[in-house]
Design an enzyme around this catalytic site. Structure first.
Site, PDB file in Angstrom:
ATOM      1  N   LYS A 123       0.827  -1.212   0.000  1.00 23.98           N
ATOM      2  CA  LYS A 123       0.000   0.000   0.000  1.00 23.98           C
ATOM      3  C   LYS A 123       0.858   1.258   0.000  1.00 23.98           C
ATOM      4  CE  LYS A 123      -2.909   2.578   3.290  1.00 23.98           C
ATOM      5  NZ  LYS A 123      -1.876   3.493   3.853  1.00 23.98           N
ATOM      6  N   ASN A 124       1.824   1.328   0.896  1.00 24.11           N
ATOM      7  CA  ASN A 124       2.596   2.555   1.050  1.00 24.11           C
ATOM      8  C   ASN A 124       3.501   2.836  -0.138  1.00 24.11           C
ATOM      9  OD1 ASN A 124       1.450   3.127   3.555  1.00 24.11           O
ATOM     10  ND2 ASN A 124       2.994   1.944   4.661  1.00 24.11           N
ATOM     11  N   CYS A 144      -6.012   8.475   8.772  1.00 20.84           N
ATOM     12  CA  CYS A 144      -6.259   8.057  10.156  1.00 20.84           C
ATOM     13  C   CYS A 144      -5.828   9.135  11.151  1.00 20.84           C
ATOM     14  CB  CYS A 144      -5.498   6.765  10.459  1.00 20.84           C
ATOM     15  SG  CYS A 144      -6.091   5.332   9.538  1.00 20.84           S
ATOM     16  N   ARG A 147       0.440  15.027  12.152  1.00 21.87           N
ATOM     17  CA  ARG A 147       1.203  14.667  10.965  1.00 21.87           C
ATOM     18  C   ARG A 147       1.282  15.873  10.023  1.00 21.87           C
ATOM     19  NH1 ARG A 147      -0.866   8.927   8.781  1.00 21.87           N
ATOM     20  NH2 ARG A 147      -2.945   9.794   9.069  1.00 21.87           N
ATOM     21  N   ASP A 180       3.465   1.016  12.185  1.00 21.49           N
ATOM     22  CA  ASP A 180       2.225   0.448  11.660  1.00 21.49           C
ATOM     23  C   ASP A 180       1.948  -0.959  12.187  1.00 21.49           C
ATOM     24  OD1 ASP A 180       1.547   2.674  10.257  1.00 21.49           O
ATOM     25  OD2 ASP A 180       2.073   1.913   8.278  1.00 21.49           O
ATOM     26  N   ARG A 226      -9.208   0.091   3.859  1.00 21.38           N
ATOM     27  CA  ARG A 226      -8.279   1.056   3.273  1.00 21.38           C
ATOM     28  C   ARG A 226      -6.913   0.439   2.990  1.00 21.38           C
ATOM     29  NH1 ARG A 226      -6.870   5.174   6.853  1.00 21.38           N
ATOM     30  NH2 ARG A 226      -5.613   5.845   5.087  1.00 21.38           N
TER      31      ARG A 226
END
Length: 425
Positions: A22-23, A118, A123, A306, A398
Site C-alpha cells: 500500500k505505502n 487516520c 502529521r 504500523d 483502506r
C-alpha cells in the site's frame, strides 16, 4: 456499515500470499503522471486508498485501465493540476499529498486539498513544504488548499528536520524534474522509498542513494513510461506473522521479502515463536506461552509503527509485562480501551504502554479506531474466548486486501455482515 463477526480459538494453518505494498503503490501511481506517457504497474492491491487515488487521477484527465492487479496509467493527454474539486476524496487518505510533488514536477504548479487519513497524531506537512520551497516553489495554504507554483524548479540541498517518509517521497517526485542536483539529507529509508525511486528510475529519473539517509537526484528534462511490479506489503506480512503467532498457528506467508521483516522476526523469535525463511516466504509457527518483550517503534529498519497495534495484541497474552514505546505518532494508543474491554491489562504513561499478560481475552463488541488498529482488533477476535464483533471495519478496507477471505482460508471463523441488513448486531 459492515462488521466482522469472529469466533475465536481457531489455530491458523496453511498458506497466504501477500499483495503489493500500500505505502509504495500510493507513491508510484502519482509518479506515473510525471510525463506524457503510459506506464504499466503490476501487483497493485485492491484496497480503498488505491481505488480512491485512481479515481482522482481519472477525474483529473488520466486514462486508466485496470485488470486484476495490473493498472495501466496513460497521461499522454494533459491532465489538470487543480485537485481542489475533489476534497472529499483527498480528505479520506493521507497519501493524496503525493499529488503535490507529482503535479509540481510536471506542471510547475499544483492545487491540492490538505490530506486526511487516520487520526493517529500530529502529521504536519511542513517538511514537504520546506522541500518544495527549497526547489523554488511558492507555497500558500488557504481555504484548506495547498497552492504551489514555481516559474522553474532548481535542485537544492535539503536537510530534513525529522525523518519523514511522505516528505522524502514528495520531494523526490518534484526533484526528478528539477534543473540540477538535489540532495536530501536525513531521508527516510523505508522499503517503499526504494520502490518509488526504482519506479522513477525506470521512467528515466536519476536517483541514487534511496534506502540510505542521503538521496541524490539529478533532474532530467524528459521521462518516459515503464513497466513495474510493486514490492510485497511489509505491514500486511507482519500482520499475518503476528496472527499465526497469536493463534498458535503454522502459516507460510508467501511473496515476501524477508529482509524487510527482520525487526518483526527478531521480536517474534524473542517471544518464543518459530520463524523460518522458506523460498520466497516466511513460515511462522506459534506456541504458548509467549514471552514478554519490549518494543520501541522506530523508522526503518527499526520496528514499524504500523505494526505497533497488532504487536500489542500478542503482548496481552504473553507471560510477564511487556512495553511498547511509540516514538512516531503520539495518538496511536486510542485502540487500548477496546482491548481493555476484552480483559487486557494495559496502562499508558505518555508514549509508553505497559501490558501485563492475561490467560485469555474475552469476546465482546469492539471498534476499530484507525487502519492498523483495525488489524489489531481482528487479531484480538481470533484469540478471544467467544464471539467478537468488530465495527467500523471501513478502516481495514483502506489497507488490507481480502483480509477476511485470507483468514478464512487459513481456518479462521470470520464473516462479514452488514449492520443495515442485521440491525442490533
Amino acid at each position: 456499515m459492515d462488521v466482522f463477526i469472529i469466533e475465536g480459538g481457531n489455530q491458523l494453518q496453511g498458506e497466504v500470499t501477500i499483495s503489493g505494498a500500500k505505502n509504495a503503490v500510493l507513491g508510484i501511481i502519482p509518479a506515473a503522471v510525471l510525463c506524457a506517457c503510459s506506464s504499466k504497474i503490476e501487483n497493485v492491491p485492491d484496497i480503498k486508498d488505491v481505488n480512491k487515488m485512481i479515481d482522482i487521477l481519472e477525474k483529473l484527465g488520466a486514462e486508466i485501465y485496470r485488470e486484476n492487479d495490473t493498472v495501466i496509467i496513460n497521461t499522454e493527454k494533459p491532465i489538470s493540476y487543480d485537485v481542489s474539486d475533489y476534497e472529499e476524496e483527498t480528505g479520506q487518505m493521507r497519501a493524496s499529498y503525493y499529488l503535490l510533488g507529482a503535479l509540481l514536477g510536471r506542471y510547475r504548479k499544483a492545487i491540492v486539498p490538505l490530506p486526511g487519513g487516520c487520526n493517529i497524531g500530529d502529521r504536519p506537512i511542513d517538511q514537504h513544504i520546506k522541500g518544495f520551497q527549497a526547489l523554488g516553489a511558492t507555497v500558500v495554504i488557504e481555504h484548506g488548499q495547498v497552492k504551489m507554483e514555481a516559474p522553474e524548479l532548481k535542485g537544492a540541498h535539503i536537510f530534513m528536520d525529522v525523518v519523514s517518509v511522505g516528505a522524502t517521497i514528495n520531494i523526490m517526485l518534484a526533484a526528478v524534474r528539477a534543473d540540477g542536483k538535489t540532495v536530501i539529507e536525513n531521508a527516510a529509508k523505508e522499503p517503499h522509498i526504494v520502490d518509488v525511486a526504482n519506479f522513477l528510475n525506470l521512467m528515466g529519473a536519476n536517483i541514487k542513494g534511496a534506502g540510505t539517509d542521503v538521496i541524490k537526484i539529478t533532474g532530467v528534462d524528459e521521462m518516459h513510461g515503464c513497466e513495474y511490479s510493486v514490492i510485497p506489503d511489509q505491514i500486511a506480512t507482519g500482520t499475518y506473522m503476528m496472527a499465526a503467532a497469536a493463534t498458535e498457528g503454522d502459516v507460510l506467508i508467501k511473496n515476501v521479502i524477508p529482509k524487510h521483516m527482520e525487526a518483526i522476526t527478531a521480536k517474534l523469535t524473542e517471544m518464543g515463536v518459530t520463524v523460518r525463511e522458506e523460498d520466497d516466504g516466511i513460515r511462522v509457527i506459534g506456541k504458548r506461552p509467549l514471552k514478554a518483550v519490549n518494543v520501541k517503534t522506530m523508522p526503518y529498519p527499526g520496528f514499524p509503527t504500523d505494526l505497533q497495534q497488532p504487536m500489542a495484541v500478542l503482548m496481552t497474552i504473553a507471560e510477564g509485562t511487556s512495553t511498547i514505546t511509540e516514538s512516531i505518532f503520539e495518538s496511536r494508543f486510542k485502540y487500548v480501551d477496546e482491548l481493555r474491554r476484552m480483559g487486557a491489562n494495559i496502562s499508558i504513561n505518555s508514549r509508553t504502554a505497559s501490558i501485563t499478560g492475561v490467560k485469555a481475552l474475552s469476546a465482546t463488541k469492539i471498534r476499530t479506531t484507525d487502519l492498523r488498529a483495525g488489524a489489531a482488533m481482528v487479531l484480538a477476535g481470533l484469540i478471544a474466548d467467544g464471539e467478537t464483533k468488530v465495527t467500523d471495519i471501513i478502516h481495514i478496507d483502506r489497507g488490507y486486501e481480502n483480509l477476511q477471505e485470507n483468514l478464512r482460508n487459513l481456518g479462521a471463523d470470520i464473516r462479514r455482515i452488514s449492520e443495515k441488513d442485521n440491525p442490533g448486531i
